[in-house]
Design an enzyme around this catalytic site. Sequence first.
Site, short mmCIF file in Angstrom:
data_model
loop_
_atom_site.label_atom_id
_atom_site.label_comp_id
_atom_site.label_asym_id
_atom_site.label_seq_id
_atom_site.Cartn_x
_atom_site.Cartn_y
_atom_site.Cartn_z
N THR A 176 -6.70 -5.21 5.29
CA THR A 176 -5.41 -4.96 4.66
C THR A 176 -5.31 -3.49 4.29
OG1 THR A 176 -4.04 -5.24 2.69
CG2 THR A 176 -6.33 -5.88 2.45
N ILE A 177 -4.13 -2.92 4.51
CA ILE A 177 -3.94 -1.54 4.06
C ILE A 177 -3.95 -1.48 2.54
CG2 ILE A 177 -2.61 -0.85 6.09
CD1 ILE A 177 -0.08 -0.93 4.22
N ASP A 178 -3.68 -2.62 1.88
CA ASP A 178 -3.53 -2.61 0.42
C ASP A 178 -4.87 -2.47 -0.31
OD1 ASP A 178 -0.91 -3.19 1.07
OD2 ASP A 178 -1.13 -5.35 0.73
N ARG A 186 1.35 2.09 7.93
CA ARG A 186 0.63 0.96 8.49
C ARG A 186 0.46 1.08 10.00
NH1 ARG A 186 3.06 -4.80 6.68
NH2 ARG A 186 3.35 -5.34 8.85
N ARG A 246 15.50 12.74 -5.24
CA ARG A 246 15.67 12.06 -3.95
C ARG A 246 14.50 11.12 -3.71
NH1 ARG A 246 19.30 15.40 -0.96
NH2 ARG A 246 19.07 13.92 0.76
N ARG A 305 13.77 20.27 -6.59
CA ARG A 305 14.13 18.85 -6.70
C ARG A 305 12.99 18.01 -7.23
NH1 ARG A 305 16.53 17.93 -0.66
NH2 ARG A 305 18.59 18.82 -1.04
N GLY A 312 4.78 -18.86 8.61
CA GLY A 312 4.36 -20.13 9.20
C GLY A 312 2.91 -20.47 8.97
N GLY A 350 -5.94 -10.62 5.90
CA GLY A 350 -5.98 -10.38 4.46
C GLY A 350 -6.15 -11.70 3.73
N ARG A 375 1.68 -3.80 -2.22
CA ARG A 375 1.92 -5.06 -2.96
C ARG A 375 1.60 -4.89 -4.44
NH1 ARG A 375 0.71 -9.11 1.47
NH2 ARG A 375 2.82 -9.43 2.24
O1 F6P Z 1 -0.02 -6.35 2.89
C1 F6P Z 1 0.37 -5.28 3.69
C2 F6P Z 1 1.80 -4.90 3.43
O2 F6P Z 1 2.11 -3.79 4.25
C3 F6P Z 1 2.14 -4.63 1.98
O3 F6P Z 1 1.74 -3.35 1.54
C4 F6P Z 1 3.63 -4.82 1.99
O4 F6P Z 1 4.13 -5.20 0.73
C5 F6P Z 1 3.80 -5.95 2.98
O5 F6P Z 1 2.66 -5.97 3.79
C6 F6P Z 1 5.04 -5.84 3.82
O6 F6P Z 1 5.13 -6.96 4.65
P1 F6P Z 1 6.21 -7.08 5.83
O7 F6P Z 1 5.75 -6.18 6.93
O8 F6P Z 1 6.20 -8.50 6.18
O9 F6P Z 1 7.50 -6.63 5.23
#
Ligand code: F6P
Length: 365
Positions: A143-145, A291, A282, A180, A80, A120, A189
């Site tokens: 952002t964790i990214d 996160r 696996r 394994r 949104g 972010g 992302r």
């Molecule tokens: O941008 C943070 C992140 O955790 C990305 O690493 C991941 O692709 C995305 O958000 C996942 O988003 P959602 O929690 O909306 O699935």
Amino acid sequence: MRIALSTGGGDAPGLNAVIRAATFAALRRGWEVVGIRDGFNGILFPDHYPDGSGVFRLTAQNVRGIGHLGGTMLGSTNRGNPCHYPVVQPDGSVVYEDRTRHLVDLFREAGVDALVSIGGDGSLSIAQRLYEEGMRVVGVPKTIDNDLDRTLVTFGFATAVEIATESIDRLFTTAASHSRVFVVEVMGRNAGWIALYAGVASGAHVVLLPEIPFSYDAIARAIKRREDNGAHYTIVVVAEGAAPKDGHQEVIDRPHDHAERLGGIGHVVAEELTRLTGKEARTVVLGHLVRGGTPTATDRLLGSRFGAAAVRALEEGENGVMVALNEPDVEYVSLADAVGRLRTVPLDCDTLLAGRELGTSFGDD
Ligand code: F6P
């Protein structure tokens, strides 16, 4: 002075530390602080908050002791976007409305002089639009990214790397005991920072990044080399955005009001490796585990520094800027320069070179 705090996009460990720090720093200056629930929903849709909590006062009492907690006490959303708001029509089609002006008016009506927008790239782009429409804004990068270009690092990243590394460590023992292959898929992302840092820190044998298209044959050769050396197990870390040469990224879904959700490459890689090597492979998808939960001291500290710096920036008369880490300092960079610039892993970055020198395969050799 009355400031509003808003957290947008996916949650990241350290958000509460920012909220706590910004609130204390503002209260110390005699300012008032309000929190907006769920991104901007609390102010845009007050009816959704019948108890009147869509916009609520932040005080020493309600931010006390939250710095070590994951998530965000304000709530968040990555759906949104008010600047590109999806309105579903009776025939099912979607029309996008720009509600930026309306949002600025709502802030004025609520007596808010300035906004601290914590998020972010998506949330900071909204912050930039609000600034262009006359709102006083300071952004805080989250952002964790770790994929924002104008700051050395974002908070949330250190915790994600820590949890991913510990999880990979734990898979080594089962991988070795059962001979394994384990494929560990991590978020990030279109940037491979989490996979690269956790992969190299844990000593994973193969690391697959969005920045380096991989070949299944190269991974199978790496597994074979290990087998020949008496190591009958292999740990593969794959970033959710990684893709094979001449292949495509795996996508879970493409919601109309959300960036496409990446995911699934771990299972594809495991299947293909079993086919090529005959070994049991696996998959473990770490997903949102990296996160959530307690932020590391690094993220709490960075969040606290960013929160305090955002208030300092407002006091110094800054507007339309983002606080950014440029060790040893936190500086202000223009929001316009910071947004829309994805920071991916440079192919000559030292951590990548170190991984190669340690014998890690990046699926391209
Ligand atoms: O941008 C943070 C992140 O955790 C990305 O690493 C991941 O692709 C995305 O958000 C996942 O988003 P959602 O929690 O909306 O699935």
